[in-house]
Design an enzyme around this catalytic site. Structure first.
Site, PDB file in Angstrom:
ATOM      1  N   TYR A 183       0.818  -1.202   0.000  1.00 40.34           N
ATOM      2  CA  TYR A 183       0.000   0.000   0.000  1.00 40.34           C
ATOM      3  C   TYR A 183       0.862   1.266   0.000  1.00 40.34           C
ATOM      4  O   TYR A 183       0.391   2.353  -0.325  1.00 40.34           O
ATOM      5  CB  TYR A 183      -0.932   0.031   1.217  1.00 40.34           C
ATOM      6  CG  TYR A 183      -2.113  -0.913   1.133  1.00 40.34           C
ATOM      7  CD1 TYR A 183      -2.230  -1.845   0.118  1.00 40.34           C
ATOM      8  CD2 TYR A 183      -3.123  -0.876   2.084  1.00 40.34           C
ATOM      9  CE1 TYR A 183      -3.296  -2.715   0.041  1.00 40.34           C
ATOM     10  CE2 TYR A 183      -4.210  -1.744   2.022  1.00 40.34           C
ATOM     11  CZ  TYR A 183      -4.280  -2.663   0.998  1.00 40.34           C
ATOM     12  OH  TYR A 183      -5.341  -3.524   0.921  1.00 40.34           O
TER      13      TYR A 183
ATOM     14  N   LYS B 182       3.423 -15.228   2.017  1.00 41.34           N
ATOM     15  CA  LYS B 182       3.477 -15.942   0.731  1.00 41.34           C
ATOM     16  C   LYS B 182       4.966 -16.186   0.460  1.00 41.34           C
ATOM     17  O   LYS B 182       5.530 -15.771  -0.574  1.00 41.34           O
ATOM     18  CB  LYS B 182       2.795 -15.074  -0.350  1.00 41.34           C
ATOM     19  CG  LYS B 182       2.592 -15.767  -1.665  1.00 41.34           C
ATOM     20  CD  LYS B 182       1.491 -16.821  -1.636  1.00 41.34           C
ATOM     21  CE  LYS B 182       1.450 -17.566  -2.964  1.00 41.34           C
ATOM     22  NZ  LYS B 182       0.628 -18.780  -2.925  1.00 41.34           N
TER      23      LYS B 182
ATOM     24  N   ASP C  61      -2.849 -18.131   0.675  1.00 35.29           N
ATOM     25  CA  ASP C  61      -3.934 -18.800  -0.058  1.00 35.29           C
ATOM     26  C   ASP C  61      -4.547 -19.910   0.786  1.00 35.29           C
ATOM     27  O   ASP C  61      -5.763 -20.081   0.855  1.00 35.29           O
ATOM     28  CB  ASP C  61      -3.464 -19.316  -1.427  1.00 35.29           C
ATOM     29  CG  ASP C  61      -2.068 -19.912  -1.389  1.00 35.29           C
ATOM     30  OD1 ASP C  61      -1.432 -19.899  -0.313  1.00 35.29           O
ATOM     31  OD2 ASP C  61      -1.604 -20.420  -2.429  1.00 35.29           O
TER      32      ASP C  61
ATOM     33  N   ASP D  49      -5.794  -6.965   5.280  1.00 41.08           N
ATOM     34  CA  ASP D  49      -7.001  -6.281   4.813  1.00 41.08           C
ATOM     35  C   ASP D  49      -8.006  -7.322   4.316  1.00 41.08           C
ATOM     36  O   ASP D  49      -9.176  -7.344   4.700  1.00 41.08           O
ATOM     37  CB  ASP D  49      -6.583  -5.322   3.674  1.00 41.08           C
ATOM     38  CG  ASP D  49      -7.704  -4.381   3.264  1.00 41.08           C
ATOM     39  OD1 ASP D  49      -8.788  -4.471   3.868  1.00 41.08           O
ATOM     40  OD2 ASP D  49      -7.486  -3.569   2.343  1.00 41.08           O
TER      41      ASP D  49
ATOM     42  N   ASP E 286     -11.541  -9.036   6.277  1.00 42.29           N
ATOM     43  CA  ASP E 286     -12.878  -8.935   5.660  1.00 42.29           C
ATOM     44  C   ASP E 286     -13.501 -10.314   5.564  1.00 42.29           C
ATOM     45  O   ASP E 286     -14.686 -10.511   5.808  1.00 42.29           O
ATOM     46  CB  ASP E 286     -12.774  -8.340   4.238  1.00 42.29           C
ATOM     47  CG  ASP E 286     -12.919  -6.814   4.249  1.00 42.29           C
ATOM     48  OD1 ASP E 286     -12.563  -6.207   5.276  1.00 42.29           O
ATOM     49  OD2 ASP E 286     -13.361  -6.265   3.228  1.00 42.29           O
TER      50      ASP E 286
HETATM   51  C1  LIG Z   1      -9.763   1.940   1.832  1.00 42.89           C
HETATM   52  C2  LIG Z   1      -8.344   1.551   1.848  1.00 42.89           C
HETATM   53  C3  LIG Z   1      -7.449   2.748   2.033  1.00 42.89           C
HETATM   54  C4  LIG Z   1      -7.873   0.476   2.780  1.00 42.89           C
HETATM   55  C5  LIG Z   1      -8.790  -0.616   3.193  1.00 42.89           C
HETATM   56  O1  LIG Z   1      -9.499  -1.228   2.437  1.00 42.89           O
HETATM   57  C6  LIG Z   1      -8.759  -0.963   4.609  1.00 42.89           C
HETATM   58  O2  LIG Z   1      -7.763  -0.732   5.244  1.00 42.89           O
HETATM   59  O3  LIG Z   1      -9.733  -1.521   5.135  1.00 42.89           O
END
Ligand SMILES: CC(C)CC(=O)C(=O)O
Ligand SMILES: NC(=O)C1=CN([C@@H]2O[C@H](COP(=O)(O)OP(=O)(O)OC[C@H]3O[C@@H](n4cnc5c(N)ncnc54)[C@H](O)[C@@H]3O)[C@@H](O)[C@H]2O)C=CC1
Length: 952
Positions: free
Chosen positions: A181, A232, A264, A288, A292
């Site tokens: 990032y 990885k 993975d 990240d 999620d």
């Molecule tokens: C929106 C991005 C800057 C980063 C992202 O998806 C997050 O850190 O949850």
């Protein structure tokens, strides 16, 4: 200035982050004081609501912080600053310097979310996401803690099987300020073949890995002592170094069991057997994505909070979700992830463990009481919006019920009545699901009950279970030192019990069972819906008005009335209402065929009346309405539906002068024409919703008043407040009349234009250019056989209209296109190209096409890349074949498919869906080649109907 040292990486002890209490405040800021305890500590919190649902969830979390703080003697000074898209719009940059410096000077930062369609095509440095990355970098918050636990209350909300999800409790420690990032070089360029390329760099220095590894080991040590490092390392050099350094740091933590996993595999293991994980440490991008993924195990991304910490300076606390533009502004967001982030702020950022605990308990209590936002709702729970969820959490924070009592069972409601008196309301559904046998004696004997409160030695219990088998609640009322009868309970408590009973049938049952409930229900009842059952009508209404003196909303409907059912309510009934319902604000009269102008004039004395809806009250005239509006100066909502005798419109002029009207609906009132609307004059100013429907069967029998419409040109129609506009069977004269308003409603969110003769591309283009907030458009195009009222006016809308909408309305999410007659592809005004432009450029969630023959299998192929499409309805789309239908299984988000009267599709088209359970709902109506057998198993829920009379 930093409030407290957050992270001493060498001796990181997350739970011992007890900051010294810092008492400071800036004179510039506004204090938000809460009164429960006099504050002994004060903190400055920077609030960054951001975009989309950000402001909605932050507003809830701020209230929660205030109340929890006040109960613990903490005072907060909030400073709200712009970030992301909101900052871009305001200042031109996604992270203004002032926002960063305010954040740095505060004790902690609470962020909602950033991002939205509006800024998606901005250059990198002008994207909201860049602002968030700059903020994380600026605050140097390198350690992002993302806990994911499956709460027992939400096991059903998980997409995984109960036995897989139950008991999951893991923590993702994500590196936040390094990796791909931030790595350089990055950018766009061309390769040796002259082709465009984009590139990023995944880079980590040893010190960055060491410090995040230590945070992770410390975290694991406080949990179950297991750390899994995800990388990885079989492919990436940065991961090879990652693994090497994590192994080196492991020697400092011999008590923590370390394992390694490729990302993975980790993604797969998280859904195969998530319980194997305790603490996961990983880099920025993998963290990240994996967090999620983990959020869905717990039920919803709307539940997961996060804390981002650095060595110095304030921490940044934010939900893991984004700005959810698909539900923004609709009060649908789940605020709990942000509320729990506020708890993390108290715990990790300020060291205020007790206040944090209060919030966490309150969230659990709110879920226990059955409140759910849409993303986590399941059968038997109460669906609430973002705001109401926040209000329920606030109620739970302030509860004084002893924890032991609370823990006995899942409580829907617990309330202190007076000292020593408790009312516990169980959900019978829940008790059933827990195999609890509802037995009064067994419950009294239960050790749980006695051990939890030994002083409850001989409680008096009153069960109301026998009231009505359909009653969905069971009351248990416990009183100490009192008789235990309902009559001893304080009014307020009984009021609250009633407040919880939403269904009228349950209320009626409860109030029949107990005199107190009956009395209080009478006082508390705010709304009433009656009709044919009123017999004798006026006398019965009089009784009801006496019984319920506080009614504010009354609906009287005689739909389905036959003379043998007794006499209908008449003018006298309205006199009874106006004399006895002193608080009446909302009145609906449907199919009240006996009511005349005299009755309406009685209503004129209802000074609080703000909404009047008349649906088929054929005897009333414009005079009656005028007498009413002259009396009721607070009228903001007026509906006139099939009021066939209303011809004069002085009342409209009068209402216009008052400038109070917010919602006007005139449907099928044959004597009111489009041109009459001009009479509203300056009353347009406040109008938010307008529905105007001409009775199609009568349109051509009346003379269209060209002269009156021409006058519109000269008028300035101030319709800037309009949010929803619906015109049905109207005539749109070029540049005049209703055409004037189409290009002026800059706040329009929803438009429905149904067989509006004379509508031209230029009208829709003007509308699109003005209405950048448009979320929903519904167009029904008149057929070529519509009477050409405006002879020189081309009737067709073309792709130019659709393109203008696509280019200007970047939030459009609902589209319905239909033709009143089938349009053959060669004649079609909207071609496939136009429809594809809309699909490609707008975040469409609902698409309905009716009689659109130009939409064919190529269109279906385009929908394979419609990222947001959730609902698709195809009616008489005869060019779609099985080949097109088979593609549905590839539509990324589709969950509802409705097919109606489609001739070209057969059972074969549905085959890829059978057994896949991709769709939540498949509804097939009147498609001659699809059989009942063919739809079986093609969705979680299927409806099938076949009436082929439409074909003959
Ligand atoms: C929106 C991005 C800057 C980063 C992202 O998806 C997050 O850190 O949850
Ligand atoms: N930390 C941040 O501010 C983040 C911002 N974003 C930005 O948010 C925008 C949307 O990104 P998406 O990928 O769609 O991710 P998202 O997290 O905003 O939404 C994904 C899905 O989850 C749902 N959802 C998210 N939060 C919810 C909540 N609290 N309650 C109920 N449902 C919720 C949304 O409705 C949507 O269907 C983009 O501009 C993206 O860059 C994305 C991730 C993190």
């Amino acid at each position: 200035m930093a409030a407290a040292l957050q992270l001493n990486v060498r001796s990181f002890k997350p739970l011992q982050f007890l900051s010294e209490s810092v008492t400071k405040h800036s004179p510039k800021q506004v204090a938000v004081q809460c009164s429960a305890t006099s504050p002994s500590k004060s903190y400055t919190i920077t609030l960054l609501p951001g975009d989309g649902i950000g402001p909605e969830v932050i507003s809830v979390a701020k209230n929660v912080l205030e109340v929890a703080g006040s109960l613990e003697g903490i005072e907060f000074w909030f400073k709200e600053m712009p970030v992301g898209g909101a900052a871009l719009d305001l200042t031109g940059v996604p992270l203004p310097e002032e926002t960063l410096s305010t954040a740095k000077q505060s004790d902690a930062v609470l962020l909602g979310a950033i991002g939205g369609y509006k800024w998606d095509n901005n250059e990198k440095h002008l994207k909201p996401e860049t602002g968030l990355l700059q903020l994380r970098e600026g605050l140097q918050v390198f350690a992002n803690l993302r806990p994911a636990s499956v709460l027992p209350q939400l096991v059903d909300a998980s997409t995984l099987k109960k036995e897989v999800a139950e008991g999951v409790d893991l923590m993702v420690v994500r590196e936040l300020t390094g990796g791909i990032y931030f790595g350089k070089p990055r950018g766009f360029s061309t390769n040796e073949n002259g082709e465009e390329i984009g590139f990023n760099t995944e880079v980590y220095a040893a010190y960055e890995i060491d410090r995040i590894a230590r945070v992770a080991f410390e975290t694991a040590r406080k949990r179950r002592g297991k750390l899994c490092s995800v990388d990885k390392a079989n492919v990436l050099e940065a991961s090879m170094l990652w693994r090497k350094r994590v192994m080196a740091i492991a020697s400092e933590y011999p008590d923590v069991e370390l394992s390694h996993m490729y990302v993975d595999n980790a993604a797969m293991q998280l859904v195969r057997n998530p319980k194997q994980f305790d603490t996961i440490v990983t880099n920025n991008i993998f963290g990240d994505i994996l967090s999620d993924e983990a959020s869905m195990i717990t039920g919803s991304i709307g539940m997961l909070p996060s804390a981002s910490l650095g060595e110095l300076g304030p921490g940044l606390f934010e939900p893991i979700h984004g700005s959810a533009p698909d539900i923004a502004g609709q009060d649908k967001a789940n605020p709990l992830a942000t509320v729990l982030s506020a708890a993390m702020l108290l715990k990790y950022g300020l060291g205020e463990e007790k206040a944090a605990q209060r919030i966490e308990n309150a969230v659990l209590d709110t879920l226990n009481r059955g409140f759910r936002t849409g993303d986590i709702c399941s059968a038997g729970n109460q669906l609430v919006g973002c705001k109401e969820m926040g209000e329920e959490v606030l109620k739970s924070i302030d509860t004084k019920i002893p924890a032991a009592v609370r823990d006995i069972f899942m409580l829907i409601k617990v309330q202190t009545a007076s000292q020593g008196t408790y009312v516990i309301i169980f959900s019978s559904l829940f008790l059933k699901s827990q195999n609890c046998i509802i037995n009064q004696k067994a419950f009294l004997r239960s050790s749980l009950f006695h051990e939890s409160r030994p002083s409850f030695a001989s409680p008096n219990l009153l069960f109301l279970t026998s009231i009505n088998p359909r009653l969905s609640l069971i009351f248990l009322i416990y009183t100490k030192g009192k008789s235990g009868l309902m009559d001893d309970l304080p009014d307020q408590l009984v009021w609250e019990i009633l407040d919880r009973i939403k269904k009228t049938i349950d209320r009626n049952s409860a109030s029949l069972a107990c005199k107190r409930l009956h009395e209080l229900d009478n006082r508390q009842r705010k709304s009433l819906r009656v009709g044919c059952g009123l017999d004798p009508a006026n006398e019965a209404l009089m009784c009801l008005c006496n019984r319920f003196p506080n009614l504010i909303k009354v609906e009287i409907t005689y739909s389905g009335w036959m003379s043998k059912l007794g006499k209908q309510l008449d003018d006298l009934g309205l006199l009874i209402l106006s004399n006895n319902c002193l608080f009446l604000t909302d009145l609906t009269l449907s199919y009240c065929t006996f009511i005349t102008d005299a009755g309406l004039s009685y209503l004129a004395s209802c000074s609080k009346l703000s909404a009047l809806k008349l649906n088929f009250t054929p005897r009333i005239t414009g005079c009656g309405i005028l007498s009413l509006v002259v009396g009721c100066k607070n009228l903001t909502v007026l509906h006139l539906i099939r009021c066939l005798n209303v011809s004069s419109v002085e009342w409209l002029e009068y209402l216009g002068k008052l400038e109070m009207l917010e919602e006007l609906s005139i449907k099928n009132c044959r004597a009111i024409g489009e041109w009459d609307l001009i009479k509203l004059g300056s009353g347009w100013r406040k109008l938010k919703r307008l529905q105007f429907e001409v009775d199609a069967n009568y349109r051509y029998m009346k003379v269209y008043d060209h002269l009156a419409v021409d006058r519109w040109q000269k008028w300035w129609v101030p319709c800037e407040s309009m949010q929803e506009l619906s015109l049905v069977n109207c005539i749109i004269s070029p540049g005049r009349g209703l055409a004037c308003i189409l290009g002026k409603c800059k706040n329009l969110e929803k438009i429905h234009l149904d067989i509006c003769v004379g509508l031209r591309d230029c009208d829709i283009i003007c509308l699109a250019q003005k209405s950048s907030n448009l979320r929903s458009i519904s167009l029904r195009v008149p057929s070529d056989f519509s009477l050409p009222v405006l002879v020189n006016n081309p009737l067709r809308l073309t792709d130019e209209s659709l393109k203008a909408v696509a280019q200007n309305c970047s939030r459009l999410e609902s589209v319905r296109l239909s033709f009143s007659d089938g349009e053959f592809p060669s004649f079609s005004s909207f071609t496939l190209n136009g429809i594809l432009t809309l699909i490609q450029m707008c975040p469409i969630r609902e698409l309905a096409l009716d009689h659109v023959y130009s939409f064919n299998d190529i269109g279906m192929e385009a929908l394979c890349s419609a990222q947001y499409l959730q609902t698709l309805e195809l009616v008489r789309c005869q060019e779609i074949s099985d080949e097109g239908l088979q593609l549905v299984s590839q539509f990324p988000q589709l969950c509802v498919l409705r097919l109606s009267k489609c001739l070209g599709v057969t059972d074969d088209g549905l085959k890829p869906l059978v057994g896949s359970y991709k769709l939540e709902l498949l509804a097939v109506d009147d498609c001659p080649q699809i059989s009942e057998r063919g739809v079986q198993g093609a969705a979680k829920s299927v409806t099938f109907k076949q009436d082929l009379s439409w074909m003959y």
